[in-house]
Design a protein around this motif. Structure first.
Motif, PDB file in Angstrom:
ATOM      1  N   LYS A   1     -10.618 -13.652  26.641  1.00 31.95           N
ATOM      2  CA  LYS A   1      -9.918 -12.786  25.962  1.00 31.95           C
ATOM      3  C   LYS A   1      -8.536 -13.204  25.875  1.00 31.95           C
ATOM      4  CE  LYS A   1      -8.505  -8.116  25.065  1.00 31.95           C
ATOM      5  NZ  LYS A   1      -8.430  -6.599  25.698  1.00 31.95           N
ATOM      6  N   VAL A   2      -8.130 -13.609  26.731  1.00 30.69           N
ATOM      7  CA  VAL A   2      -6.410 -14.464  26.758  1.00 30.69           C
ATOM      8  C   VAL A   2      -6.361 -15.291  25.757  1.00 30.69           C
ATOM      9  CG1 VAL A   2      -4.840 -15.515  28.152  1.00 30.69           C
ATOM     10  CG2 VAL A   2      -5.682 -13.479  28.964  1.00 30.69           C
ATOM     11  N   TRP A   3      -7.413 -16.403  25.908  1.00 27.86           N
ATOM     12  CA  TRP A   3      -7.643 -17.515  25.036  1.00 27.86           C
ATOM     13  C   TRP A   3      -7.829 -17.168  23.601  1.00 27.86           C
ATOM     14  CZ3 TRP A   3     -11.956 -19.081  21.937  1.00 27.86           C
ATOM     15  CH2 TRP A   3     -11.665 -20.224  21.381  1.00 27.86           C
ATOM     16  N   GLU A   4      -8.466 -16.151  23.239  1.00 31.24           N
ATOM     17  CA  GLU A   4      -8.806 -15.483  21.779  1.00 31.24           C
ATOM     18  C   GLU A   4      -7.379 -15.225  21.465  1.00 31.24           C
ATOM     19  OE1 GLU A   4     -12.134 -12.804  21.887  1.00 31.24           O
ATOM     20  OE2 GLU A   4     -13.483 -14.748  21.563  1.00 31.24           O
ATOM     21  N   MET A   5      -6.634 -14.525  22.143  1.00 34.73           N
ATOM     22  CA  MET A   5      -5.356 -13.830  21.606  1.00 34.73           C
ATOM     23  C   MET A   5      -4.640 -15.047  21.348  1.00 34.73           C
ATOM     24  SD  MET A   5      -5.306 -10.223  23.784  1.00 34.73           S
ATOM     25  CE  MET A   5      -3.666  -9.962  23.430  1.00 34.73           C
ATOM     26  N   ALA A   6      -4.068 -15.706  22.567  1.00 37.18           N
ATOM     27  CA  ALA A   6      -2.958 -16.519  22.335  1.00 37.18           C
ATOM     28  C   ALA A   6      -3.153 -17.900  21.932  1.00 37.18           C
ATOM     29  CB  ALA A   6      -2.302 -16.630  23.886  1.00 37.18           C
ATOM     30  N   CYS A   7      -4.553 -18.384  21.773  1.00 35.65           N
ATOM     31  CA  CYS A   7      -4.787 -19.755  21.562  1.00 35.65           C
ATOM     32  C   CYS A   7      -5.541 -19.547  19.957  1.00 35.65           C
ATOM     33  CB  CYS A   7      -5.508 -20.630  22.428  1.00 35.65           C
ATOM     34  SG  CYS A   7      -6.039 -22.318  21.969  1.00 35.65           S
ATOM     35  N   TRP A   8      -6.886 -19.123  20.301  1.00 37.33           N
ATOM     36  CA  TRP A   8      -8.088 -19.048  19.111  1.00 37.33           C
ATOM     37  C   TRP A   8      -7.239 -18.348  17.756  1.00 37.33           C
ATOM     38  CZ3 TRP A   8     -12.258 -20.198  16.682  1.00 37.33           C
ATOM     39  CH2 TRP A   8     -12.876 -19.055  16.044  1.00 37.33           C
TER      40      TRP A   8
END
Lengths: 245, 245, 245, 245
Positions: free
Chosen positions: A107-114
């Motif tokens: 989730k953190v990746w989806e929000m902050a990177c993806w």
């Protein structure tokens, strides 16, 4: 205020940094498209901007959804040429590695990177045919340093920085300014104040020189926007004068 | 060869680097657990290792699946204590930003970053109670530099490096050596040879000093493994002597 | 011990790191040329090495003097081909900027950077005609970070690192391995123990996991020396497992 | 133009970057103290600034001499409080390591690093009692990368960067903004044009997007000066949009 025929899109228009960016560019005459998960929370910002005569559109936006991001930016671009896209979604969490669940990491990746990749790519799609534009990403200390407990957050922020670098190298020569602003400090938000108090006690809030006012971040973005193309900055870090680093 | 009561898990045991790592540690007496997408392709490696008297187990493994990774490592650890876990999954692609599809961006991240997080976390879960172990990650030039066209690949490799850093800072004091090996060169594989020929012509292959033999990467991992805990390296970059950098 | 027809020159052969490097390479059969300001202080080292059958020559050497450095290395090379040159002169000081005198700033630079340049250049002069050799430099945390009070020391260490990088890029393709070893920790010397006690009290010495044994540094150099030229490391950082970073 | 009761000192006020910085700050109402080796060469600059009503003092200054630097800055501070000190002395040379003479290595360091240390320290001496000020240093690609042939130049520029970092960490909390501006490009000067033509032929000058106008560097310094202390940048790199990096 002289209105400009240009829009600024703020993806991740939270109550602090995002809102200040919106106000800053609105005051300079841009039409602002502000997107955040729950668009209703944008009401106070919209009212404030309209009160001083600025132009702003608040939208609900799940920045992790390709079609929503594309539609949001196309909309902005239809109103007036998309001049600046600022990606400002955060997701700061800290967990020991064994407690970093799959769900959190993803989730953190989806929000902050993806989501940053989507925003950057879709903005580029609109800007490239016109041969001009600005795409800015908000970074953090964790963009450069994977501290203990930050596997999820730093991984996403490192990844976002790589997206920004790759885009800057490809799009710079095509007259699109891609920049990555590193905020190497706590920003003065309700959440940060609360966390500092929990960890270090009330005294931690006594020194106002250690928290960065959200408006200063907006100033930094404004500086980046004003740079002549003969001297663009890709990466700029900012921190309050009292910060240890 | 003296057998050791210890296993080495290689996640991403491809025909080149992964296979050489497996052979290197098998020759040193470790039982090797080698995992790759299609486990059948491990047959030649298994035969080669068994031929010189080594112990090896080849497994089909989708490194992006939490349960598969956990089961693979638990299996290894049941055979003998998991002493080393090496994550070696690659996913090098290059696309202009507008042609970097959602699917590509997400898949590259799942293979090169997400899977590394799973491998590292599950290895740590087994090693922490014993208070010892080694977790190594394979990095690349793109771990440090987001080149034009590398938004997907560099983003994943930057992200993996952050995972490694965060784990190293948390687990080092608990006697687990986490390291990140940066291969700053093309490795001598069929795929790299073919790509170089396509881009620069046959001459590009004339200089043998520019391609890194997979066995040299295995040597580097062996060096990292041999370091005393009083002087651990977190990050080490290797390149052939003829490489420009 | 099998003797080799090769010498190792250690410039800055102090009682701790330098002495351990000398012993390590002597044990591997190299003839060692050890130089330090006051050559008489090398007596115990010379005796220790000779006691185990090693070959060593101790010399007084002011590493800041071009002719002395050149003569010292030529001498070594006359005895047997100069295979490795290790520059290990330190000069760690900390002063507030206003108390950093001209004399201190210049002297620290002459010892830690200028002398390193001389050593590297004169070693290269002897190695280039033979088309082989190894030139290693000892770095520190201050090679990468200019901490408060470290204007003089960090400036010299940053400068030394630049010399090493420039030499590595020029000489690598000519088969000379240039490397920079970053010791990111306090090394276990009398001086460091005394300083830690002054600053933090006796407790600071209780945790043996935070000080690096000089012999571990020698091990790291030995690893660098053993790398195949198909996979050389330019920069490698080492720290004890308990160190915060 | 409204005159301010404040001076800006430019150490290394050459015909290009230095002159543009001087003009920029003079136009903003600062009294400018411009120093360069041969003060007579400052005449055209002085005339130009005075022509638009600016205040400027041109001085001969050997920036490598402690007393001269101290006297120059004291003089500036006597005229009006020293608000900004910009160190802009360059010394770009490229030699193979064996041809890098002692004289060159030492001279480049004295000009590009030692002189910067003197300028920074003496400026700090004047600013600290007042509790405010700005000290800026001009960096280059070679501040971060020791390229082949750049042992002397990069060593000096790395060293200068360390001085700037150490000063920033010590003086920031005392309200003195220390910054390091990295110009990652060729600046459009007579010398750079000539060199590029020699190396790559006339075509190398055809692309105006690859050379940075000196006035853009002055703009960047002006941006740094305008930052609020709640969000200071220590390091900012600038490059023309067409530059490869």
């Amino acid at each position: 205020m002289e209105k400009r025929n240009a829009t600024v899109a703020v993806i991740g228009a939270g109550d602090f940094i995002g809102a200040e960016i919106a106000k800053r560019f609105a005051r300079e005459g841009f039409a602002v498209f502000a997107g955040r998960r729950n668009g209703e929370k944008l009401e106070p910002l919209v009212k404030e901007v309209e009160a001083f005569g600025g132009t702003i559109f608040g939208r609900s936006l799940d920045a992790r959804k390709e079609e929503e991001v594309a539609a949001f930016l196309k909309d902005a671009d239809k109103h007036a040429p998309l001049e600046v896209c600022i990606f400002n979604v955060g997701a700061n969490v800290n967990f020991p590695i064994l407690e970093t669940t799959d769900r959190v990491f993803r989730k953190v990746w989806e929000m902050a990177c993806w989501a940053g990749f989507l925003a950057g790519r879709e903005a580029a799609r609109l800007m490239l045919p016109r041969g001009r534009g600005n795409i800015f990403f908000t970074g953090a200390t964790a963009s450069l340093r994977g501290g203990s407990g930050y596997a999820a957050f730093a991984s996403a922020k490192f990844g976002l920085r790589a997206v920004a670098q790759a885009m800057a190298r490809e799009l710079g020569p095509k007259n699109i300014h891609v920049a990555h602003l590193i905020i190497d400090a706590g920003v003065d938000t309700a959440w940060v104040r609360q966390r500092r108090e929990q960890i270090w006690g009330k005294e931690a809030l006594d020194n106002p020189d250690l928290l960065m006012p959200p408006a200063s971040v907006a100033d930094a973005y404004w500086q980046l926007y004003q740079q002549p193309r003969s001297a663009w900055t890709f990466e700029m870090e900012i921190r309050p004068f009292g910060e240890k680093w």
